[in-house]
Design an enzyme around this catalytic site. Structure first.
Site, PDB file in Angstrom:
ATOM      1  N   HIS A  20       6.527   0.092   7.259  1.00  0.00           N
ATOM      2  CA  HIS A  20       6.603   1.061   8.297  1.00  0.00           C
ATOM      3  C   HIS A  20       7.107  -0.273   9.554  1.00  0.00           C
ATOM      4  CE1 HIS A  20       2.640  -0.361   9.317  1.00  0.00           C
ATOM      5  NE2 HIS A  20       2.184   0.145   8.116  1.00  0.00           N
ATOM      6  N   THR A  67       0.839  -1.194  -0.126  1.00  0.00           N
ATOM      7  CA  THR A  67      -0.127   0.057   0.016  1.00  0.00           C
ATOM      8  C   THR A  67       0.763   1.188   0.045  1.00  0.00           C
ATOM      9  OG1 THR A  67      -0.103  -0.388   2.224  1.00  0.00           O
ATOM     10  CG2 THR A  67      -2.174  -1.133   0.999  1.00  0.00           C
ATOM     11  N   LYS A  74      -1.716   2.214  20.253  1.00  0.00           N
ATOM     12  CA  LYS A  74      -1.305   1.601  19.278  1.00  0.00           C
ATOM     13  C   LYS A  74       0.117   1.765  19.005  1.00  0.00           C
ATOM     14  CE  LYS A  74      -2.872   0.544  14.495  1.00  0.00           C
ATOM     15  NZ  LYS A  74      -3.775   0.926  13.322  1.00  0.00           N
ATOM     16  N   ASP A  90      -3.934 -11.422  13.526  1.00  0.00           N
ATOM     17  CA  ASP A  90      -5.100 -10.925  12.800  1.00  0.00           C
ATOM     18  C   ASP A  90      -5.461 -11.778  11.568  1.00  0.00           C
ATOM     19  OD1 ASP A  90      -3.121  -9.779  11.582  1.00  0.00           O
ATOM     20  OD2 ASP A  90      -4.184  -7.997  11.189  1.00  0.00           O
ATOM     21  N   LYS A 122       2.521   4.432  15.795  1.00  0.00           N
ATOM     22  CA  LYS A 122       2.124   5.544  15.441  1.00  0.00           C
ATOM     23  C   LYS A 122       2.561   6.680  16.477  1.00  0.00           C
ATOM     24  CE  LYS A 122      -1.249   4.142  12.625  1.00  0.00           C
ATOM     25  NZ  LYS A 122      -1.441   4.669  11.007  1.00  0.00           N
ATOM     26  N   THR A 123       2.670   7.792  15.779  1.00  0.00           N
ATOM     27  CA  THR A 123       2.757   8.889  16.346  1.00  0.00           C
ATOM     28  C   THR A 123       1.786   9.989  16.012  1.00  0.00           C
ATOM     29  OG1 THR A 123       4.488  10.063  14.867  1.00  0.00           O
ATOM     30  CG2 THR A 123       5.474   8.396  16.480  1.00  0.00           C
ATOM     31  N   GLN A 136      -6.128 -14.982  -0.807  1.00  0.00           N
ATOM     32  CA  GLN A 136      -4.952 -15.123   0.048  1.00  0.00           C
ATOM     33  C   GLN A 136      -4.937 -16.614   0.355  1.00  0.00           C
ATOM     34  OE1 GLN A 136      -4.533 -12.967   3.482  1.00  0.00           O
ATOM     35  NE2 GLN A 136      -3.200 -14.519   4.543  1.00  0.00           N
ATOM     36  N   ARG A 145     -10.287  -0.213   1.645  1.00  0.00           N
ATOM     37  CA  ARG A 145      -9.629   0.285   1.120  1.00  0.00           C
ATOM     38  C   ARG A 145      -9.667   1.195  -0.299  1.00  0.00           C
ATOM     39  NH1 ARG A 145      -4.312  -3.623   2.624  1.00  0.00           N
ATOM     40  NH2 ARG A 145      -4.447  -3.035   4.784  1.00  0.00           N
ATOM     41  N   LYS A 155      -9.973  -4.068   9.946  1.00  0.00           N
ATOM     42  CA  LYS A 155     -10.224  -2.587   9.184  1.00  0.00           C
ATOM     43  C   LYS A 155     -11.845  -2.397   9.432  1.00  0.00           C
ATOM     44  CE  LYS A 155      -6.252  -2.322   7.179  1.00  0.00           C
ATOM     45  NZ  LYS A 155      -5.501  -3.602   7.639  1.00  0.00           N
ATOM     46  N   HIS A 207       5.317  -3.140  10.318  1.00  0.00           N
ATOM     47  CA  HIS A 207       5.777  -4.480   9.701  1.00  0.00           C
ATOM     48  C   HIS A 207       6.943  -5.328  10.177  1.00  0.00           C
ATOM     49  CE1 HIS A 207       3.923  -2.025   6.001  1.00  0.00           C
ATOM     50  NE2 HIS A 207       3.194  -3.329   6.109  1.00  0.00           N
TER      51      HIS A 207
END
Length: 430
Positions: A43, A38, A232, A197, A235-236, A176, A84, A80, A46
């Site tokens: 990041h 994506t 989480k 997940d 994330k910032t 998948q 997307r 989600k 991952h």
């Protein structure tokens, strides 16, 4: 090295199918983890999956990174609450190239070793698959009842999502699942791994293989990483922490790890580094004896920054940190590139002044009171300068009326003024 034992002590094992450990003990196993393309960079969300593949290869097994060129065009409903955006082929290719470059830092793709890593793209085997063929060859093996029972589907259908679940997303677990079948048949892949997940999607693949050709495959998942306070991970306020320096500078990347809590540092150093158990246990003991020294955070930040970026980037990040929090010299300040300079002094008061005025030469006392209101009055500034309390670009300002010119500008644009020990001001000459 035992792969399952390695994951257990590192806190990286959530669930696995019975028989997985026995299979790994018996033979060299090929396993894969899927990554959605994506963006053109991974990041730190991952990073746990990447480290699992790294440990897998270190234990003598063969890792495969699957880039979801086809599935990325659809979007996985797991975790989600909204559908997307779908990506174009051109963007997917760019994203995949960026991700392969990053994965190469963690995995051996190039050697002649029998367990060298492989990168595969499911678009390669899905692009010529017609809808009718897919419905006949794959769809007939898995019932709608089986698919509806998956948590990822149930959550979306039970009102958590405003728009429900599109047919496109509903088919994701079959797509998948077919990846697993294809890799089993063409590459001898017997194990799929991923975040917890993904359990539903992975087991659908295992079931598809069983129903299609009677093959037996296995699944292993890792826990989803969270912060100790339940927040989480990764994330910032400014968004994701990326592995690509274009999106997150090595300095900001280093600072993220340096600023995690003690409880998180003790967990993260196991998950995100390759340090041995003995070394990590010793670091935890050392840290607990003197928590204020932040030994765990410093070592964690060092290991991850060098692994993702380089030793040079790590050293530059430490030097940059010392400018703000330590006794760094003006030489260290002058070495900073513009992006790092702005990252280090993000949030400090900033003033804009005329570049022409600086080029013509301006007295510090005028510049810091009239052009940039760092001091309330010239008298206040004179007093502080005489007491040695004012620095310009990390050098003590000896005379309050010293003339400042273009030669003083950092990156031909900035002046850094320090008032006392902790108050910084950035002047931007435009």
């Amino acid at each position: 090295m035992n792969f399952v034992e390695e994951l257990k002590w590192r806190g990286m094992l959530h669930d696995m199918m019975p028989g997985t450990e026995e299979l790994l003990a018996k033979e060299q196993v090929t396993a894969y983890i899927g990554f959605d393309p994506t963006a053109d960079s991974l990041h730190i969300g991952h990073l746990c999956s990447v480290m699992i593949l790294r440990h897998f290869q270190r234990c003598g097994h063969k890792p495969m990174a699957l880039i979801g060129g086809a599935t990325g065009m659809i979007g996985d409903p797991s975790g989600k609450s909204a559908e997307r955006n779908l990506l174009t082929e051109e963007i997917l290719q760019r994203n995949m190239d960026g991700m392969k470059k990053q994965l190469s830092k963690f995995l051996d793709f190039e050697s002649d070793a029998p367990n060298r890593a492989e990168l595969v793209n499911n678009y390669d085997w899905m692009k010529n698959f017609t809808f009718l063929d897919f419905a006949r060859e794959v769809g007939k093996h898995i019932t709608v009842n089986y698919m509806m029972a998956k948590d990822s589907v149930k959550k979306r259908l039970n009102g958590e999502a405003r728009d429900g679940l599109s047919f496109t997303e509903f088919t994701y677990q079959l797509l998948q699942g077919y990846d697993f079948l294809h890799l089993y048949e063409t590459k001898g892949c017997k194990l799929q791994m991923g975040g917890s997940d993904q359990w539903g999607n992975i087991t659908t693949g295992a079931e598809l293989i069983r129903r299609t050709n009677g093959g037996e495959v296995f699944a292993l998942t890792s826990p989803l990483i969270t912060k100790a306070d339940g927040g989480k991970f990764g994330k910032t306020e400014s968004g994701n922490i990326w592995l690509d320096p274009r999106y997150t500078s090595p300095y900001k990347f280093y600072q993220f790890w340096l600023n995690v809590s003690d409880a998180d540092a003790a967990r993260y150093i196991k998950i995100f580094t390759s340090l041995s158990k003995e070394e990590i246990d010793a670091l935890i003991v050392e840290h607990e004896a003197a928590p204020h020294l932040r030994i765990l955070q410093k070592r964690l930040a060092k290991e991850v920054t060098i692994m993702v970026h380089s030793e040079e980037d790590y050293n530059a990040a430490v030097d940059a940190s010392n400018i703000l929090f330590g006794n760094a010299t003006s030489d260290a300040l002058k070495k900073l590139d513009e992006d790092t300079l702005l990252a280090v002094f993000e949030g400090v008061p900033q003033f804009e002044v005329s570049k022409d005025a600086v080029a013509a030469g301006v007295k510090a006392v005028d510049l810091f009171t009239e052009n940039a209101a760092i001091f309330a009055s010239k008298g206040e500034m004179r007093k502080l300068v005489q007491g040695g309390g004012v620095s310009l670009n990390k050098e003590k300002l000896e005379a309050f009326d010293r003339v400042i010119t273009s030669a003083d500008l950092l990156d031909e644009k900035y002046l850094l003024v320090q008032r006392g020990k902790k108050n910084y001001y950035l002047i931007i000459a435009k």
